[in-house]
Write a protein that holds these residues in place. Sequence first.
Motif, short mmCIF file in Angstrom:
data_model
loop_
_atom_site.label_atom_id
_atom_site.label_comp_id
_atom_site.label_asym_id
_atom_site.label_seq_id
_atom_site.Cartn_x
_atom_site.Cartn_y
_atom_site.Cartn_z
N VAL A 139 77.81 3.52 42.86
CA VAL A 139 77.26 4.02 44.28
C VAL A 139 76.20 2.82 44.68
CG1 VAL A 139 75.91 6.10 45.06
CG2 VAL A 139 77.61 6.19 42.99
N HIS A 143 71.44 11.98 49.93
CA HIS A 143 71.67 10.85 49.06
C HIS A 143 72.07 11.13 47.73
CE1 HIS A 143 68.98 8.10 51.89
NE2 HIS A 143 70.29 8.51 52.64
N THR A 144 71.14 12.19 47.08
CA THR A 144 71.27 12.41 45.72
C THR A 144 72.59 13.33 45.31
OG1 THR A 144 68.94 12.26 45.09
CG2 THR A 144 70.45 13.74 43.67
N VAL A 198 74.52 2.51 39.86
CA VAL A 198 74.05 3.29 40.86
C VAL A 198 73.16 2.15 41.34
CG1 VAL A 198 72.92 5.02 41.83
CG2 VAL A 198 74.45 5.44 40.04
N ALA A 239 75.64 11.06 45.75
CA ALA A 239 75.48 10.02 44.69
C ALA A 239 76.03 10.62 43.48
CB ALA A 239 74.12 9.43 44.40
N THR A 291 73.09 3.61 47.29
CA THR A 291 72.74 4.68 48.39
C THR A 291 71.41 4.04 48.96
OG1 THR A 291 71.64 7.00 48.45
CG2 THR A 291 71.14 5.72 46.39
N MET A 337 66.10 7.36 47.39
CA MET A 337 67.11 7.65 46.68
C MET A 337 67.33 9.27 46.84
SD MET A 337 66.27 6.84 42.72
CE MET A 337 64.87 7.15 42.24
#
Length: 314
Positions: free
Chosen positions: A86, A72-73, A113, A76, A88, A92
């Motif tokens: 983004v 995820h990170t 985000v 992203a 996610t 996250m």
Amino acid sequence: MKIALLGTSFGQAHAGVYAARDDVDVVVFGRDEDKTAQVAGQFGFIASTDLDVAFTDDSFDLVDLCLPIALHTPMALRALEAGKHVLTELPMAGSLAEGRELVAAAESSDRHVFVDMFERFIPANQALEDAVRDGTYGRLEELTCWSAMAPLWPSASLGVKVLPMEAMHSDLDLITRALGMPDQVHVTSVERDADVGAVEAVMAFDGAIARSSVSSLRPMPWGGRGGYTAAFTDGVLEWTSAMGYDGQPTGTLTAYSDEGAHEVELPAADQYTAMIDHVLAVLRGEADNEISPASALAALELTCQIDQQVNPAT
């Protein structure tokens, strides 16, 4: 709006929402060529196994990450560096350090985000937040959230190694938004095998307590059930729900006070549709981002605390 949807498993929940819209153009990205083609074709989208295109093609406005938590990170951050908005999946990040890194990157970027905190869009959860904010039933003193399910998704583990991060996180978001961060956290767990178990956390606050319980110790006919009980100084809100393979809850919200009990009328809502509606409204400049990484950081911190108690580093 052109969207790169990464992931062919839970990504199908997002794909179903996009397929009902006429204002998005979606390309589904996956590693397995046959599965990616099957999922994309099911929803009328284009399929691709060339992941780099999602980041290098300037025509994509939004990268939607429905990938394993560990990705995820990093993904992203890669999307932000490529100038993309983004979305996610939750949580996250797989650690608090990564979560803080994503918060910092999002706040220094001119791109949006979003974290898929879809349960914030369930009307019963919104009713609880409204009651806490408005003091409808006085001060919140006790909040119990629970979820118990059968192994509805055969390929997915629901053992204690994954339950905190993958099953408790949304309830912990509800708890932290209602009560803040706890002063103490006590956790217990039981494991039938690597893929089936239960975890319960009891949290102490100044003048309040909360519990979060998740379990996969159920037979298939049980399906999935859950809810919350919120005890205030002047009343109680109780939400009971059931869900099937689609993850869509149906249930009843009841309010109790000295005057009696009554069912609270809730608007019909699909939390996934409502979440994506919100994302697209923000990107059109019609709303403020209510599911930013910063807004989800407290829930991630508490989730990581519980996960570390259940799964201590060896």
